[in-house]
Each structure stands twice: as structure tokens, then as C-alpha cells.
Design an enzyme around this catalytic site. Structure first.
Site, mmCIF file in Angstrom:
data_model
loop_
_atom_site.group_PDB
_atom_site.id
_atom_site.type_symbol
_atom_site.label_atom_id
_atom_site.label_comp_id
_atom_site.label_asym_id
_atom_site.label_seq_id
_atom_site.Cartn_x
_atom_site.Cartn_y
_atom_site.Cartn_z
ATOM 1 N N HIS A 100 -10.554 9.735 4.199
ATOM 2 C CA HIS A 100 -9.451 9.871 3.485
ATOM 3 C C HIS A 100 -8.719 8.904 2.355
ATOM 4 O O HIS A 100 -8.103 9.453 1.434
ATOM 5 C CB HIS A 100 -8.308 10.086 4.449
ATOM 6 C CG HIS A 100 -7.870 8.635 5.059
ATOM 7 N ND1 HIS A 100 -8.251 8.099 5.946
ATOM 8 C CD2 HIS A 100 -6.567 8.021 4.785
ATOM 9 C CE1 HIS A 100 -7.678 6.928 6.191
ATOM 10 N NE2 HIS A 100 -6.545 6.799 5.271
HETATM 11 C C1 UD1 Z 1 -1.497 7.660 3.578
HETATM 12 C C2 UD1 Z 1 -1.388 6.165 3.082
HETATM 13 C C3 UD1 Z 1 -2.801 5.592 3.631
HETATM 14 C C4 UD1 Z 1 -2.957 5.683 5.024
HETATM 15 C C5 UD1 Z 1 -2.881 7.210 5.224
HETATM 16 C C6 UD1 Z 1 -3.113 7.262 6.861
HETATM 17 C C7 UD1 Z 1 -0.244 5.817 0.969
HETATM 18 C C8 UD1 Z 1 -0.283 5.541 -0.583
HETATM 19 N N1 UD1 Z 1 -1.459 6.408 1.626
HETATM 20 O O1 UD1 Z 1 -2.697 8.512 2.777
HETATM 21 O O2 UD1 Z 1 -2.550 4.229 3.429
HETATM 22 O O3 UD1 Z 1 -4.228 5.138 5.444
HETATM 23 O O4 UD1 Z 1 -1.784 7.900 4.747
HETATM 24 O O5 UD1 Z 1 -3.620 8.849 7.195
HETATM 25 O O6 UD1 Z 1 0.744 5.620 1.529
HETATM 26 N N2 UD1 Z 1 -1.470 16.238 3.540
HETATM 27 C C9 UD1 Z 1 -1.172 17.373 4.408
HETATM 28 N N3 UD1 Z 1 -0.370 17.212 5.544
HETATM 29 C C10 UD1 Z 1 0.124 16.144 5.831
HETATM 30 C C11 UD1 Z 1 -0.108 14.989 5.133
HETATM 31 C C12 UD1 Z 1 -0.649 14.864 4.031
HETATM 32 O O7 UD1 Z 1 -1.504 18.446 4.037
HETATM 33 O O8 UD1 Z 1 0.852 16.222 6.973
HETATM 34 C C13 UD1 Z 1 -2.225 16.134 2.436
HETATM 35 C C14 UD1 Z 1 -1.360 16.629 1.049
HETATM 36 O O9 UD1 Z 1 -2.232 17.379 0.153
HETATM 37 C C15 UD1 Z 1 -1.167 15.222 0.524
HETATM 38 C C16 UD1 Z 1 -2.505 14.398 0.832
HETATM 39 O O10 UD1 Z 1 -2.727 14.983 1.958
HETATM 40 O O11 UD1 Z 1 -1.007 15.119 -0.852
HETATM 41 C C17 UD1 Z 1 -2.332 12.811 0.773
HETATM 42 O O12 UD1 Z 1 -1.298 12.641 1.728
HETATM 43 P P1 UD1 Z 1 -0.547 11.202 1.564
HETATM 44 O O13 UD1 Z 1 0.475 10.980 2.350
HETATM 45 O O14 UD1 Z 1 0.084 11.063 0.072
HETATM 46 O O15 UD1 Z 1 -1.713 10.006 1.666
HETATM 47 P P2 UD1 Z 1 -2.724 9.906 2.703
HETATM 48 O O16 UD1 Z 1 -4.042 10.222 2.019
HETATM 49 O O17 UD1 Z 1 -2.462 10.802 4.074
HETATM 50 N N1 UDP Z 2 -6.557 9.209 14.351
HETATM 51 C C1 UDP Z 2 -6.289 10.066 15.259
HETATM 52 N N2 UDP Z 2 -6.843 11.443 15.059
HETATM 53 C C2 UDP Z 2 -7.511 11.802 14.156
HETATM 54 C C3 UDP Z 2 -8.327 10.535 13.212
HETATM 55 C C4 UDP Z 2 -7.481 9.425 13.307
HETATM 56 O O1 UDP Z 2 -5.426 9.984 16.127
HETATM 57 O O2 UDP Z 2 -8.112 12.879 13.909
HETATM 58 C C5 UDP Z 2 -6.023 7.793 14.699
HETATM 59 C C6 UDP Z 2 -7.157 6.691 14.745
HETATM 60 O O3 UDP Z 2 -7.414 6.691 16.092
HETATM 61 C C7 UDP Z 2 -6.151 5.366 14.371
HETATM 62 C C8 UDP Z 2 -5.277 6.027 13.203
HETATM 63 O O4 UDP Z 2 -5.473 7.276 13.346
HETATM 64 O O5 UDP Z 2 -5.493 4.902 15.373
HETATM 65 C C9 UDP Z 2 -5.782 5.624 11.817
HETATM 66 O O6 UDP Z 2 -5.220 6.362 10.869
HETATM 67 P P1 UDP Z 2 -5.633 6.831 9.474
HETATM 68 O O7 UDP Z 2 -7.484 6.681 9.575
HETATM 69 O O8 UDP Z 2 -5.235 8.067 9.160
HETATM 70 O O9 UDP Z 2 -4.977 5.665 8.645
HETATM 71 P P2 UDP Z 2 -5.496 4.094 8.218
HETATM 72 O O10 UDP Z 2 -5.487 3.371 9.563
HETATM 73 O O11 UDP Z 2 -6.778 4.161 7.412
HETATM 74 O O12 UDP Z 2 -4.139 3.743 7.507
#
Ligand code: UD1
Ligand code: UDP
Length: 365
Positions: free
Chosen positions: A215
């Protein structure tokens, strides 16, 4: 003591579970959910499974560009701080929700407590690196998961308020691993996957699959990189199961790949994720949290990035970095797993980070 905690993204819900539990035994915690993550399986499921208290405020900010998302959060959090007048504000990690919470509090002279302080990739373009550096520099308590984090802060001249607590995600894993095992062992994990997803290969077996997640912006913003990653997955020697983040799911359709070895599923809850992680042959990921969980659960990991903030996981090759090239990914993921012969040093603390964080906050207040 009255504390405001700001959470908003999946890993923050997971990190907050043990702390909220410990802190609320004697003190008042007001939880703000920014709404950065909002799909059921990116948010609600964690509150239910991990028994996290319902947020007191839900900002419903949703997705958008960085400035838009962070700005809307900042404005709304400021209003709540002015109304609630807390003694401090707690943030986790390095998301836009983290920065918005820290900035809102700092401007109003409310002490900021940062859990997971001091992590660095030294990759300045990374949004998380910007968020964590800025947050650390306006925090009053810097609650560090590792010695490396403490050292990183020292290099930037930050020594006041720095406390080594161990890693809060280690607390969460220890708390929930038994429940995960009892719920998903035998064939229950497969049944659960089949119930939620259309196409689960019937021959999926424990320790005979790769579990992958993707992601990170650096891997998803460029469709060519995504293409390389998924082409490599198609070439691996075992099936690849991918609970796919919605960000990547939206892009993958554009690639038009016919998958044979790869099975894409919806994001799963934490308890099933723990089970899948503990029983995978290997994790392949660009997630921060998952690299650590792989290490805690003694599953080897390949990280699809040029750097990691969690350098401790690289010890003995438990985790290895891979550049985004088909050959490098396949070579790294099929490496000889000598790490399995080595025991691990307790580099992430003793699983009581929540208690140490709680003590540090009460002492500071
Ligand atoms: C965010 C964090 C990242 C973290 C990740 C955990 C920032 C800059 N990034 O990234 O550090 O590792 O969360 O998962 O804060 N979307 C959905 N449904 C949701 C959430 C997101 O469809 O419930 C889609 C949307 O299209 C959105 C995209 O995912 O634009 C990205 O979501 P966003 O929260 O901006 O960043 P993450 O990639 O989730
Ligand atoms: N995770 C989860 N379900 C999923 C993918 C990840 O519960 O389908 C959990 C994972 O075990 C970890 C956390 O989400 O505890 C990590 O989140 P993510 O990878 O979204 O963010 P990051 O740690 O990179 O910020």
C-alpha cells in the site's frame, strides 16, 4: 488526568488497544477518530475485535490530498481541544492523523506525547517521514520503541523527554495471539477466508503460502512498479495471498493482469491477520507494522522497499529488503531461510510498552 488520543488509520487502532486498556483503568481518555480510514474492514472491525472503546468524536474527514486531509483534521481537532481542555494529547506513528493531532495540540500549548517516536527512513519524499520528523520536533514526550529510535533522535539534537518504552505493537500481538489461534486454527482460517471472498484456492496450506500486502505510496503511485511487484508474485514458488489495501485495489484493475499464482482478498481483521502471518511461509510487504509482526511471530519477511525503519528485523536475515525488480524480488523471497536456526534478541522490549507509556505520561502531567 484527562488525555485526548487521536487515531485514524488501521495501524493506529491496533496500537491504541493495549494503551487505552491500561490508561482507562484510572484516568480519562477522550478518543478522536479522524476518519482517515473508514471502510468497515479498515476501521470498525478493529474496534470490535480488539474491544477498543468507541471514539468520543468521529471527524469523518475521509480521503483526499495531503493538505486537504491534514488541514481538515487540524481544524476539527483544534475545536475539540479548545472545548475539552485536556492535560495532554497522544498520537501514534506517522500518518496524516498523527501530524494533524500533534500540530493542533502544539499550537495550543498542550503537551504532545508521541508513541513510535524516533523512527527514520531518511527518505525525505516519503509522506510518513515528513509526518514523523515534524511530529517528533513538536513533541514533549518521545516514546521510542527501540534503541535505534532513541539514537536517531539524539542525532537530531532531541534528548529531552525521550523514553525507551519498547514497541506497543508487541503488546498487541501478545494480547491477542491466543484468541487468534483459538478462533482460526484447524480449518477455521480457510473457512473464514472462503466465507468472505469468492476465490480461495482449495489447496492453500499452512506454511505453504506467501502472505503479501502492498500500500506504500512509493510502490503504488507508479503503475510500472506495481506491475513489477505483481509479475514477481506470479513467478513465486508458492501461492501468494494478498489482503489488499483499498488504495492498491483501486489501481490493480488498471493493470489487467490475469492472476494464476496470486489470490487477492479483501483486507482482513486483526485476529485473522495474526493467524495468517504466524502460519505463512513468508511475509512479502511494504507495511511497517507487518514487518515487525512477522518478526514477533518468527515468520521470515521480504520487504519491498529500499529502506526500513525497523532495522532490528534485518538481524540474521529474518527480514530482507528487496528493490522493485522481478528478479530481485523472486530471489529474495526464495532465499535459504537460515534465520530459522537463530533465536531472536528482545529488541522490541518486554511487551509492557503500554504500561511504560502510561507511567511516562502520568509523570510528565
Ligand atoms: C495511510 C498512511 C500510511 C499508513 C497507512 C496504513 C498517510 C500519509 N499514510 O496510508 O502511513 O501506512 O495509512 O494503512 O497518512 N481508502 C479507502 N478506504 C479507506 C481508506 C482508504 O478506499 O477506508 C483509499 C482511498 O482511495 C484513499 C487511499 O485509500 O485515497 C489512500 O488512503 P490514505 O489514508 O490517504 O493513505 P493510506 O495509503 O491508507
Ligand atoms: N492488517 C490487518 N489486516 C490486513 C492487513 C494488515 O489487520 O488485511 C494489520 C497488520 O497485521 C498490522 C497493521 O494492519 O497490524 C499494519 O497496517 P498497515 O500495513 O496498513 O500500515 P503500516 O503499518 O504500514 O503503517
Amino acid at each position: 488526568m484527562k488525555l485526548i488520543t487521536v487515531i485514524g488509520a488501521r495501524p493506529q487502532f491496533i496500537k491504541s488497544a493495549p494503551f487505552s486498556d491500561v490508561f482507562r483503568k484510572k484516568h480519562k481518555e477522550i478518543v478522536i477518530h479522524t476518519g482517515q480510514h473508514y471502510d468497515k474492514n479498515m476501521s470498525d472491525i478493529f474496534f470490535k475485535e480488539l474491544r477498543i472503546p468507541e471514539p468520543d468524536y468521529h471527524l469523518g474527514v475521509g480521503s483526499g490530498n495531503h493538505g486537504f486531509q491534514t488541514g481538515r483534521m487540524l481544524e476539527k481537532i483544534e475545536d475539540i481541544i479548545l472545548k475539552e481542555k485536556p492535560d495532554g494529547l497522544l498520537v501514534y506513528g506517522d500518518t496524516n492523523s498523527t501530524l494533524a493531532g500533534a500540530l493542533a495540540a502544539s499550537k495550543l500549548h498542550i503537551p504532545v506525547f508521541h508513541v513510535e517516536a524516533g523512527l527514520r527512513s531518511y527518505h525525505k519524499r516519503m509522506p510518513e517521514e515528513q509526518n514523523r520528523v515534524l511530529t517528533d520536533h513538536i513533541s514533549d514526550l518521545l516514546l521510542c520503541p527501540t534503541k535505534t529510535a532513541v539514537e536517531n533522535l539524539k542525532k537530531e539534537g532531541i534528548t529531552k523527554g525521550v523514553i525507551l518504552t519498547g514497541d506497543i505493537m508487541y503488546d498487541t500481538v501478545n494480547r491477542f495471539i491466543k484468541l487468534s489461534n483459538s478462533r482460526y486454527s484447524k480449518d477455521a482460517w480457510l473457512e473464514s477466508l472462503k466465507a468472505e471472498n469468492e476465490v480461495i484456492p482449495s489447496d492453500l496450506q499452512e506454511k505453504e503460502y506467501y502472505l503479501a500486502t502492498i500500500h506504500r505510496a512509493e510502490n503504488t503511485d507508479d503503475l510500472k512498479k506495481l506491475q513489477i511487484i505483481f509479475s514477481a508474485f506470479e513467478k513465486l514458488d508458492k501461492p501468494v495471498l494478498i489482503p489488499l489495501h483499498p488504495r492498491t485495489r483501486k489501481l490493480i484493475d488498471k493493470l489487467n493482469i490475469k492472476f494464476k499464482n496470486v489470490t487477492i482478498i479483501n483486507p482482513v481483521g486483526y485476529l485473522l491477520m495474526l493467524y495468517l502471518t504466524a502460519n505463512a511461509y513468508m511475509i512479502v510487504t511494504d507495511s511497517g507494522g507487518l514487518q515487525k509482526e512477522a518478526y514477533f511471530l518468527k515468520t521470515p519477511c521480504t520487504t519491498l522497499r529500499d529502506q526500513t525503519e525497523w532495522v532490528e528485523t534485518l538481524e540474521y536475515g529474518w527480514n530482507m529488503l528487496s528493490r522493485i525488480e522481478v528478479q530481485t524480488i523472486t530471489k529474495t523471497a526464495t532465499r535459504k531461510l537460515d534465520c530459522l536456526k537463530h533465536s531472536q534478541a528482545p529488541l522490541f522490549g518486554d511487551g509492557k510498552a503500554a504500561e511504560y507509556i502510561c507511567q511516562a505520561i502520568l509523570k510528565r502531567a
